[in-house]
Write a protein that holds these residues in place. Structure first.
Motif, short mmCIF file in Angstrom:
data_model
loop_
_atom_site.label_atom_id
_atom_site.label_comp_id
_atom_site.label_asym_id
_atom_site.label_seq_id
_atom_site.Cartn_x
_atom_site.Cartn_y
_atom_site.Cartn_z
N LYS A 87 -12.24 20.33 42.07
CA LYS A 87 -11.41 21.41 43.28
C LYS A 87 -10.13 21.46 42.43
CE LYS A 87 -14.29 19.76 46.90
NZ LYS A 87 -13.81 19.06 47.93
N THR A 88 -9.66 20.28 41.96
CA THR A 88 -8.11 20.89 41.42
C THR A 88 -7.75 21.43 40.21
OG1 THR A 88 -6.99 18.71 42.69
CG2 THR A 88 -5.72 19.41 41.00
N ASN A 89 -8.90 21.29 39.34
CA ASN A 89 -8.86 22.30 38.08
C ASN A 89 -9.82 22.08 37.35
OD1 ASN A 89 -8.70 23.23 35.49
ND2 ASN A 89 -7.42 21.79 34.89
N PRO A 90 -10.90 23.02 37.91
CA PRO A 90 -12.22 23.21 37.59
C PRO A 90 -12.60 23.11 36.02
CG PRO A 90 -11.63 25.29 38.61
CD PRO A 90 -10.06 24.33 38.47
N GLN A 91 -12.56 23.23 35.19
CA GLN A 91 -11.99 23.31 34.28
C GLN A 91 -12.14 21.40 33.85
OE1 GLN A 91 -8.30 25.10 32.61
NE2 GLN A 91 -10.06 25.84 30.36
#
Length: 219
Positions: A51-55
């Motif tokens: 959720k913080t970084n989809p990568q």
């Protein structure tokens, strides 16, 4: 008043190391939120972090309510938000050169020895460790040979990659040299790179960003 700054980081991540250097050069106070890239298959893969970084990558910089991704973009954001102690030089030509060196490392060298690439080799193709290490050393040596030529003897190379103050290029170079040493690359083969690294590490901003100085380093 500056909003709270939190850096999602892993002690040995080259990309997070770049941003720690940039924050330190700017004299900004920040908190580290560790993301363990190996524990339980990697905390970067958890739904909470996605959720913080989809990568599923570090670093992520939280500045107030904003979540910022990609190390080079974060460094330029820092420069635009806090212009004092610039990470990019004053002229267009010098900025282009600093960016070119930074991107040669961040876009061409580092991705080929990134953890997720090596894990794919290991788990999907069952490439043995010695062959994986040979892969890493080959691409670091290829990249460093070119960067050494870009730096060595160039009129714009000073104490640092571009002139007499550290720039975004140095923020990228020092972590990649650290990574190179991990894999047994002979840094003495690249005297200008080695000299610039030592000049950088003499500064507190670089010294405090070292992997071994991070709160999440192993005991």
């Amino acid at each position: 008043m500056t909003d709270q700054i939190t850096l999602y980081s892993y002690w040995r991540s080259s990309a997070a190391y770049r941003v720690r250097i940039g924050l330190n050069l700017k004299g900004l106070r920040y908190e580290i939120q560790p993301v363990h890239l190996l524990r339980d298959g990697g905390e970067q893969h958890t739904p909470a972090f996605r959720k913080t970084n989809p990568q599923g990558l570090v670093p992520v910089l939280e500045h107030g309510n904003r979540q910022l991704r990609q190390s080079l973009a974060i460094l330029e954001y820092l420069d635009e938000t806090w212009p004092d102690r610039p990470l990019l030089p004053a002229t267009a030509r010098a900025r282009q050169r600093a960016r070119a060196i930074a991107q040669a490392i961040a876009c061409d060298v580092h991705p080929l020895n990134n953890l997720r690439v090596l894990k794919y080799f290991e788990h999907e193709w069952h490439v043995p460790q010695p062959e994986r290490d040979t892969w890493v050393k080959h691409w670091i040596n290829e990249g460093f040979a070119a960067i050494e030529e870009m730096l060595g003897g160039h009129l714009s190379t000073g104490q640092y990659c571009e002139g007499e103050a550290p720039t975004i290029a140095d923020c990228c170079l020092v972590p990649q040299v650290y990574n190179a040493r991990r894999f047994g690359v002979d840094i003495a083969a690249y005297p200008t790179i080695a000299r610039i690294e030592q000049a950088c590490l003499a500064l507190a901003a670089f010294d405090l960003a070292r992997p071994e100085r991070q709160p999440d380093r192993p005991e």
